[in-house]
Design an enzyme around this catalytic site. Sequence first.
Site, PDB file in Angstrom:
ATOM      1  N   ASP A  37       0.876  -1.177   0.000  1.00 19.43           N
ATOM      2  CA  ASP A  37       0.000   0.000   0.000  1.00 19.43           C
ATOM      3  C   ASP A  37       0.914   1.228   0.000  1.00 19.43           C
ATOM      4  O   ASP A  37       1.473   1.556   1.031  1.00 19.43           O
ATOM      5  CB  ASP A  37      -0.903  -0.033   1.227  1.00 19.43           C
ATOM      6  CG  ASP A  37      -1.763   1.219   1.364  1.00 19.43           C
ATOM      7  OD1 ASP A  37      -1.802   2.020   0.424  1.00 19.43           O
ATOM      8  OD2 ASP A  37      -2.378   1.393   2.430  1.00 19.43           O
ATOM      9  N   GLU A  90      -1.071  10.772   0.886  1.00 20.88           N
ATOM     10  CA  GLU A  90      -2.389  10.124   0.829  1.00 20.88           C
ATOM     11  C   GLU A  90      -2.774   9.563   2.184  1.00 20.88           C
ATOM     12  O   GLU A  90      -3.921   9.648   2.607  1.00 20.88           O
ATOM     13  CB  GLU A  90      -2.371   8.995  -0.208  1.00 20.88           C
ATOM     14  CG  GLU A  90      -3.760   8.436  -0.542  1.00 20.88           C
ATOM     15  CD  GLU A  90      -4.205   7.263   0.328  1.00 20.88           C
ATOM     16  OE1 GLU A  90      -5.354   6.847   0.216  1.00 20.88           O
ATOM     17  OE2 GLU A  90      -3.405   6.774   1.162  1.00 20.88           O
ATOM     18  N   GLU A  91      -1.790   9.007   2.870  1.00 20.59           N
ATOM     19  CA  GLU A  91      -2.068   8.300   4.127  1.00 20.59           C
ATOM     20  C   GLU A  91      -2.510   9.233   5.258  1.00 20.59           C
ATOM     21  O   GLU A  91      -2.950   8.779   6.299  1.00 20.59           O
ATOM     22  CB  GLU A  91      -0.842   7.482   4.564  1.00 20.59           C
ATOM     23  CG  GLU A  91      -0.502   6.316   3.634  1.00 20.59           C
ATOM     24  CD  GLU A  91      -1.511   5.168   3.680  1.00 20.59           C
ATOM     25  OE1 GLU A  91      -2.475   5.253   4.451  1.00 20.59           O
ATOM     26  OE2 GLU A  91      -1.320   4.206   2.918  1.00 20.59           O
ATOM     27  N   HIS A 140      -1.791  -2.394   5.977  1.00 23.25           N
ATOM     28  CA  HIS A 140      -1.157  -1.564   7.011  1.00 23.25           C
ATOM     29  C   HIS A 140      -0.368  -2.405   8.027  1.00 23.25           C
ATOM     30  O   HIS A 140      -0.286  -2.062   9.206  1.00 23.25           O
ATOM     31  CB  HIS A 140      -2.169  -0.650   7.711  1.00 23.25           C
ATOM     32  CG  HIS A 140      -2.631   0.478   6.813  1.00 23.25           C
ATOM     33  ND1 HIS A 140      -3.256   1.605   7.279  1.00 23.25           N
ATOM     34  CD2 HIS A 140      -2.512   0.653   5.480  1.00 23.25           C
ATOM     35  CE1 HIS A 140      -3.522   2.415   6.255  1.00 23.25           C
ATOM     36  NE2 HIS A 140      -3.086   1.850   5.144  1.00 23.25           N
TER      37      HIS A 140
HETATM   38 ZN   LIG Z   1      -3.166   3.337  -0.118  1.00 22.24          ZN
END
Ligand SMILES: [Zn+2]
Length: 351
Positions: A173, A203-204, A314
């Site tokens: 990710d 983004e996170e 994650h």
């Molecule tokens: Zn992502």
Amino acid sequence: MSADLLRTLCALPAPPGREDEFRTFLIEHLSPYADQVRTDPMGNVFFIRKGKGTAPRTIMLAAHMDEIAFLVRHITKEGFLYVQPLGGFDPRVLDAQRVWVHGRQRLPGVFGTKPAHFTTPEERTKAVPLEDMFIDLGLPAETVTELVRIGDPVTLDRDLITMGNCYTGKTLDDRVGVYVMIEAFKQFEASQDTIVAVATVQEEVGVRGAKAAAFGLEPDIGIAVDITIAADIPGIEERNWCVRLGSGTAIKIMDTYSISDPRLVEFLRTLAEEQGIKYQMEILPRGGTDAGGMQLARSGIPVCTLSIPCRYAHSVVETVHQDDVAASIALLRSFCEQSHRFPTTANSVAK
Ligand SMILES: [Zn+2]
């Protein structure tokens, strides 16, 4: 497919807001395939292939460079570090992991953990909250304070490996999304529309980069490429699996950040059917992608997300299936070549 390239992408550190090293690699790698490359003040990087049509529209592809990471927030007088998270970490999966602390030099470290001999029965059933977790660098306190400052980034350490028909490691990710995007960008033959592959930042921490990138670019259509949750594991009921590993690329119908344009969903589905690309439909009840940022730019942009199913998101054992990665590249490539068949409606004024 090149597992080596994916491994390189997964290994490069890119905490939110500090994507420089990753961006430099990407510019070097992908520039030969682009007509034009530029960056914006936030650090998003745009790779542009001009459309061959008479009135080419702008198609924005977006995959995020950043990874969930930490910043050093406190150094104890013994030289242990406490950290501030950037993005959604689950403390259950951090205990006893190796990290890299990016100080004056790159230092290996570990999240220290209380030995089982000293934990109470109650402690053994619960995850240590992140605010109580500490990093041990194995160095004397004076050396730590010389080499590490408050605000220095910390990333997790885990190499990507092939496991069965899958890849597993950290930061899939969204490095697998970046990989899918750049492979499709390299492979598509020609497009009527101008295709802009954007590697986004931050983004996170709430799809910040994609929002600014789309505002500046003013695309006609936005496609995010990201992982989605494959919860097809023991202990979770089938109706809650979301998507299945190995069952193809996932065309997103909605998540909590965006509702995909239904016409775009249908168009991607048609392309997959025509090309015989394995796909599945996705509704993600929690989470979001760069599509959420793109959709709200300017006066609104039709968006969809092409998702790569991923187990254990994650964590440092994120797992994706090789066939799903290949199917995602194939569908995105086909979209780049066929986007002119998708009609967009301009803003209209009712009199
Ligand atoms: Zn992502």
